[in-house]
Design a protein around this motif. Structure first.
Motif, PDB file in Angstrom:
ATOM      1  N   VAL A   1     -36.369  35.906  25.546  1.00  0.00           N
ATOM      2  CA  VAL A   1     -36.444  35.509  24.157  1.00  0.00           C
ATOM      3  C   VAL A   1     -36.028  35.175  22.751  1.00  0.00           C
ATOM      4  O   VAL A   1     -34.700  35.484  23.130  1.00  0.00           O
ATOM      5  N   ARG A   2     -35.690  33.635  22.700  1.00  0.00           N
ATOM      6  CA  ARG A   2     -34.732  33.472  21.898  1.00  0.00           C
ATOM      7  C   ARG A   2     -35.604  32.431  20.351  1.00  0.00           C
ATOM      8  O   ARG A   2     -36.576  31.975  20.758  1.00  0.00           O
ATOM      9  N   GLY A   3     -35.582  32.972  19.757  1.00  0.00           N
ATOM     10  CA  GLY A   3     -36.104  32.653  18.351  1.00  0.00           C
ATOM     11  C   GLY A   3     -35.148  31.675  17.664  1.00  0.00           C
ATOM     12  O   GLY A   3     -34.093  32.264  17.620  1.00  0.00           O
ATOM     13  N   ARG A   4     -35.784  31.239  16.237  1.00  0.00           N
ATOM     14  CA  ARG A   4     -34.452  30.808  14.816  1.00  0.00           C
ATOM     15  C   ARG A   4     -34.841  30.402  14.060  1.00  0.00           C
ATOM     16  O   ARG A   4     -36.442  30.261  14.272  1.00  0.00           O
ATOM     17  N   PHE A   5     -34.242  30.334  13.237  1.00  0.00           N
ATOM     18  CA  PHE A   5     -34.099  30.452  11.355  1.00  0.00           C
ATOM     19  C   PHE A   5     -33.473  29.018  11.247  1.00  0.00           C
ATOM     20  O   PHE A   5     -32.772  29.325  11.247  1.00  0.00           O
ATOM     21  N   ALA A   6     -34.300  27.991  10.489  1.00  0.00           N
ATOM     22  CA  ALA A   6     -32.952  26.613  10.596  1.00  0.00           C
ATOM     23  C   ALA A   6     -33.706  26.368   9.545  1.00  0.00           C
ATOM     24  O   ALA A   6     -34.538  25.342   8.981  1.00  0.00           O
ATOM     25  N   PRO A   7     -32.915  26.789   8.096  1.00  0.00           N
ATOM     26  CA  PRO A   7     -32.874  26.501   6.986  1.00  0.00           C
ATOM     27  C   PRO A   7     -32.604  25.154   6.529  1.00  0.00           C
ATOM     28  O   PRO A   7     -31.697  24.753   7.058  1.00  0.00           O
ATOM     29  N   SER A   8     -32.876  23.738   5.404  1.00  0.00           N
ATOM     30  CA  SER A   8     -32.288  22.825   5.246  1.00  0.00           C
ATOM     31  C   SER A   8     -31.321  23.337   4.361  1.00  0.00           C
ATOM     32  O   SER A   8     -31.668  23.834   3.100  1.00  0.00           O
ATOM     33  N   PRO A   9     -30.059  22.851   3.753  1.00  0.00           N
ATOM     34  CA  PRO A   9     -29.166  23.101   2.633  1.00  0.00           C
ATOM     35  C   PRO A   9     -29.027  22.557   2.030  1.00  0.00           C
ATOM     36  O   PRO A   9     -28.640  21.737   1.290  1.00  0.00           O
ATOM     37  N   SER A  10     -30.409  22.212   1.323  1.00  0.00           N
ATOM     38  CA  SER A  10     -30.824  21.293  -0.258  1.00  0.00           C
ATOM     39  C   SER A  10     -31.289  22.069  -1.044  1.00  0.00           C
ATOM     40  O   SER A  10     -31.523  21.481  -1.572  1.00  0.00           O
ATOM     41  N   GLY A  11     -30.748  23.622  -0.693  1.00  0.00           N
ATOM     42  CA  GLY A  11     -30.515  24.222  -2.291  1.00  0.00           C
ATOM     43  C   GLY A  11     -30.413  25.610  -1.760  1.00  0.00           C
ATOM     44  O   GLY A  11     -30.395  26.403  -0.569  1.00  0.00           O
ATOM     45  N   PRO A  12     -30.049  26.830  -2.614  1.00  0.00           N
ATOM     46  CA  PRO A  12     -30.083  28.350  -2.345  1.00  0.00           C
ATOM     47  C   PRO A  12     -31.415  28.633  -1.381  1.00  0.00           C
ATOM     48  O   PRO A  12     -32.496  28.255  -1.478  1.00  0.00           O
ATOM     49  N   LEU A  13     -31.309  29.796  -0.548  1.00  0.00           N
ATOM     50  CA  LEU A  13     -33.025  30.940  -0.139  1.00  0.00           C
ATOM     51  C   LEU A  13     -32.816  31.109  -0.818  1.00  0.00           C
ATOM     52  O   LEU A  13     -32.743  31.648  -1.930  1.00  0.00           O
ATOM     53  N   HIS A  14     -34.303  31.318  -0.950  1.00  0.00           N
ATOM     54  CA  HIS A  14     -35.232  31.918  -2.103  1.00  0.00           C
ATOM     55  C   HIS A  14     -36.360  32.615  -1.430  1.00  0.00           C
ATOM     56  O   HIS A  14     -36.179  33.111  -0.006  1.00  0.00           O
ATOM     57  N   PHE A  15     -36.949  33.534  -1.942  1.00  0.00           N
ATOM     58  CA  PHE A  15     -38.230  34.424  -1.311  1.00  0.00           C
ATOM     59  C   PHE A  15     -38.993  33.825  -0.591  1.00  0.00           C
ATOM     60  O   PHE A  15     -39.038  34.378   0.630  1.00  0.00           O
ATOM     61  N   GLY A  16     -38.988  32.009   0.238  1.00  0.00           N
ATOM     62  CA  GLY A  16     -40.445  32.065   1.292  1.00  0.00           C
ATOM     63  C   GLY A  16     -39.229  31.851   2.121  1.00  0.00           C
ATOM     64  O   GLY A  16     -40.141  32.236   3.458  1.00  0.00           O
ATOM     65  N   SER A  17     -38.056  31.072   1.441  1.00  0.00           N
ATOM     66  CA  SER A  17     -37.435  31.317   3.182  1.00  0.00           C
ATOM     67  C   SER A  17     -36.870  32.781   3.471  1.00  0.00           C
ATOM     68  O   SER A  17     -36.682  32.496   4.629  1.00  0.00           O
ATOM     69  N   LEU A  18     -36.782  33.413   2.979  1.00  0.00           N
ATOM     70  CA  LEU A  18     -36.103  35.112   3.643  1.00  0.00           C
ATOM     71  C   LEU A  18     -37.741  35.773   4.314  1.00  0.00           C
ATOM     72  O   LEU A  18     -37.250  36.122   4.842  1.00  0.00           O
ATOM     73  N   VAL A  19     -38.908  35.573   3.523  1.00  0.00           N
ATOM     74  CA  VAL A  19     -39.789  35.162   4.277  1.00  0.00           C
ATOM     75  C   VAL A  19     -40.077  35.117   5.718  1.00  0.00           C
ATOM     76  O   VAL A  19     -40.154  35.342   6.931  1.00  0.00           O
ATOM     77  N   ALA A  20     -39.559  33.630   6.174  1.00  0.00           N
ATOM     78  CA  ALA A  20     -39.533  32.874   7.380  1.00  0.00           C
ATOM     79  C   ALA A  20     -37.521  33.495   7.792  1.00  0.00           C
ATOM     80  O   ALA A  20     -38.383  33.833   9.675  1.00  0.00           O
TER      81      ALA A  20
END
Length: 297
Positions: free
Chosen positions: A8-27
């Protein structure tokens, strides 16, 4: 264990267009808990392929924030901006399934937003001026099984659209690079926000085009301040670091429908995550596309 993958390999893939917010934390938290609760690995990828939207230093801020919340990744962090040659290699390998397109956004908007294949038979060459490159649609299903939501359907017109994989400005499109990255990193499950749900059949079809195993997909509800207004970096959602980590993690776990320990907000982050991993229930994740919140914005 996900069938067809060695682990099993999952991932989190944010775009660096700004800081993490609550929605980012949920993901991030949802993908982390689902992978790690199965004894799997959790990877972080910085999706900075859209360079005009990249904010200098945002990638480092994102990684520090994840560490602050106890979300430590396995394996090396990958930056898409460092993998352009890889994406171009795939482009050349599958060039026969691509074609140049000179249609602008105004024309496509006039069609209702779905491209009609106008340039598919024109045989435009690379020297015909700035061209977008589209993938000839084939075998895209209108239906797929979502890990949390069950059977999902997308519009037939969207499934049949020849979509862009390389833009007129020369940048590769998200749809192309995200699947290449998932294939190359052997990602077995993609847990992310519901705003990307309709793109799933395309990405599944692209995996099959690459003769690769298709991951499991699961879509988490979006945190919104009002119906249709999700938290995002673009609308300046509050940096999650402005809140106490245990408070934010507790709110994210509650948002995901998960069981909480007594006095959750008073626990160290490590203890709160340990409890969350032991009690993770995918079946408890809400299935509505959006959940309105009154803070963290």
């Amino acid at each position: 264990m996900t069938v067809g993958f060695s682990c099993v390999r999952g991932r989190f893939a944010p775009s660096p267009s700004g800081p993490l917010h609550f929605g980012s934390l949920v993901a991030a938290l949802g993908s982390y808990l689902h992978a790690k609760s199965q004894g799997g690995q959790w990877l972080v990828r910085i999706e900075d392929i859209d360079s005009p939207r990249t904010v200098p230093g945002a990638d480092s801020d994102i990684l520090r924030t994840l560490e602050q919340f106890g979300l430590y990744w396995d394996d090396s962090v990958v930056w898409q901006s460092q993998r352009i040659d890889l994406y171009q290699d795939y482009f050349e390998k599958f060039r026969q399934q691509l074609y140049g397109c000179q249609c602008n956004r105004a024309r496509i908007a006039a069609l209702g937003g779905i491209y009609d294949g106008h340039c598919r038979s024109l045989g435009l060459a690379a020297d015909a001026g700035p061209l977008a490159w589209r993938l000839k649609s084939a075998g895209v299903n209108t239906e797929f099984l979502d890990l949390f939501r069950g059977t999902q359907q997308i519009p037939t017109a969207l499934a049949g659209e020849d979509y862009i994989i390389k833009r007129r400005d020369g940048l590769f499109a998200y749809q192309w690079v995200v699947v290449i990255d998932d294939v190359e990193q052997r990602i077995s499950e993609v847990i992310r926000g519901a705003d990307l749900l309709q793109m799933t059949p395309r990405q599944q079809a692209l995996c099959r085009t690459f003769d690769a195993q298709v991951p499991v997909y699961g879509h988490l509800p979006l945190a919104v301040t009002a119906p249709g207004h999700k938290l995002s970096k673009q609308n300046h959602a509050t940096d999650i670091r402005h809140f106490a980590p245990a408070q934010s993690l507790t709110a994210a776990l509650r948002f995901l429908g998960q069981q909480l320990p007594p006095d959750a907000e008073l626990l160290p982050v490590t203890e709160l995550l340990k409890f969350a991993l032991q009690h993770w229930q995918a079946a408890a994740v809400p299935t509505q596309p959006e959940i309105q919140i009154n803070s963290f914005n």
